[in-house]
Scaffold this motif. Structure first.
Motif, PDB file in Angstrom:
ATOM      1  N   ALA A  56      16.746  37.095 -19.548  1.00 55.42           N
ATOM      2  CA  ALA A  56      16.749  38.624 -20.117  1.00 55.42           C
ATOM      3  C   ALA A  56      17.749  38.685 -21.493  1.00 55.42           C
ATOM      4  O   ALA A  56      18.243  38.179 -22.281  1.00 55.42           O
ATOM      5  CB  ALA A  56      18.053  39.164 -19.442  1.00 55.42           C
ATOM      6  N   LYS A 133      16.974  43.173 -18.055  1.00 58.03           N
ATOM      7  CA  LYS A 133      16.805  43.433 -16.212  1.00 58.03           C
ATOM      8  C   LYS A 133      18.172  44.102 -16.123  1.00 58.03           C
ATOM      9  O   LYS A 133      18.697  43.181 -14.904  1.00 58.03           O
ATOM     10  CB  LYS A 133      16.916  42.008 -16.564  1.00 58.03           C
ATOM     11  N   TRP A 135      17.996  45.928 -14.404  1.00 58.40           N
ATOM     12  CA  TRP A 135      17.119  46.241 -12.313  1.00 58.40           C
ATOM     13  C   TRP A 135      18.053  47.734 -11.610  1.00 58.40           C
ATOM     14  O   TRP A 135      17.774  49.005 -11.757  1.00 58.40           O
ATOM     15  CB  TRP A 135      17.546  45.654 -12.192  1.00 58.40           C
TER      16      TRP A 135
END
Length: 308
Positions: A56, A133, A135
């Motif tokens: 990330a 990242k 999510w």
């Protein structure tokens, strides 16, 4: 099909505001629609695949600069909305669109275009989520919300660049000034956290914003003499109702029922979550995190996912 095509051509070529017809992205809705689809496809498909086996990104300095620019940009749009109508010139109960080419009418139309453009710069919020990242923040409804906003604003700019419904943009840019400033400070690191103790009040301000938006819009429906297009009134009022409902649930979960924080939804667009890491910020000390930033939608309410 011929009738549908002729209706579309007449709508786009003859019924829109001729002042904005030749402005960037305004001659046709298709470039805006294409940009929205590309954004959604990247955030839900290409981006996650690209980042699956990569570390990330952090983007600390980038995020500070980005939020600073967004703060200044929002402040400028807010000022332009005031100076082109809402500071003493516009009527708060019924304001028709001035389609003339007077300096103040053109200034309002120009401001509406820049507000439309700002909906594209906000795509970066989700792109940063993907590249970092995060999510849990990139929910389907978050992407849908950001993905449809440029298209919604395009129609307002195309047919009614000014008048009554620009009040929602005025309020929205005011909130964005405070919101992006908050995210900029949170991105600067743990030592600045003491200066952003007011996150709870930012969420409360967002709730007030939505109440003011749908109240201001719907009062037109009770004024038969007001000739402002009802479709824009209803469309914007629906946005106000939807986000008032979502943010109310979020506020109750975060601040009124703190014992349920572990189950609280995260990822609301613009919501400030007590438990999640900042969208554009960084963790404080171990076990303590900066509040979440420009967020997403109702998916988290359904899934009740824990914050990563």
């Amino acid at each position: 099909m011929t009738s549908i095509y002729n209706w579309y051509r007449d709508l786009i070529d003859n019924r829109g505001d001729p002042r904005v017809k030749d402005w960037p992205m305004m001659s046709s809705p298709w470039p805006t629609l294409a940009a929205c689809i590309i954004y959604a496809y990247f955030c839900k498909k290409i981006g996650p695949q690209m980042m699956a086996n990569r570390k990330a990104f952090e983007f600390r300095n980038v995020l500070i600069v980005y939020n600073f620019i967004q703060t200044v940009f929002s402040a400028w749009i807010f000022y332009e909305y005031l100076m082109s109508g809402w500071w003493g010139h516009y009527n708060f109960t019924c304001q028709l669109v001035d389609y003339s080419r007077s300096p103040i009418a053109m200034r309002m139309a120009n401001t509406c275009w820049w507000y439309y453009f700002s909906k594209f710069t906000e795509f970066a919020d989700t792109v940063f989520f993907v590249l970092r990242k995060k999510w849990n923040q990139v929910s389907t409804l978050h992407v849908i919300h950001h993905g449809i906003m440029p298209m919604s604003v395009w129609f307002g700019l195309k047919f009614a660049p000014g008048g009554h419904s620009t009040f929602f943009a005025l309020l929205n840019t005011f909130v964005h000034i405070i919101m992006y400033f908050y995210y900029m400070v949170s991105a600067m690191g743990p030592k600045y956290q003491k200066y952003i103790w007011w996150k709870k009040y930012l969420t409360a301000l967002q709730l007030v914003q939505f109440v003011m938006i749908f109240t201001h819009q719907l009062q037109v429906l009770f004024r038969p003499s007001c000739q402002y297009p009802r479709i824009f009134v209803i469309w914007i009022a629906m946005h106000g109702f939807l986000f008032l409902f979502l943010f109310s649930d979020f506020y109750k979960a975060q601040y009124i029922k703190p014992e349920k924080k572990a189950k609280a939804a995260t990822g609301l667009c613009m919501a400030i979550d007590e438990n999640s890491s900042a969208q554009n910020g960084y963790k404080q000390e171990e076990g303590s995190e900066v509040p979440s930033s420009y967020a997403s939608s109702t998916d988290a309410f359904v899934r009740r996912r824990p914050v990563s």
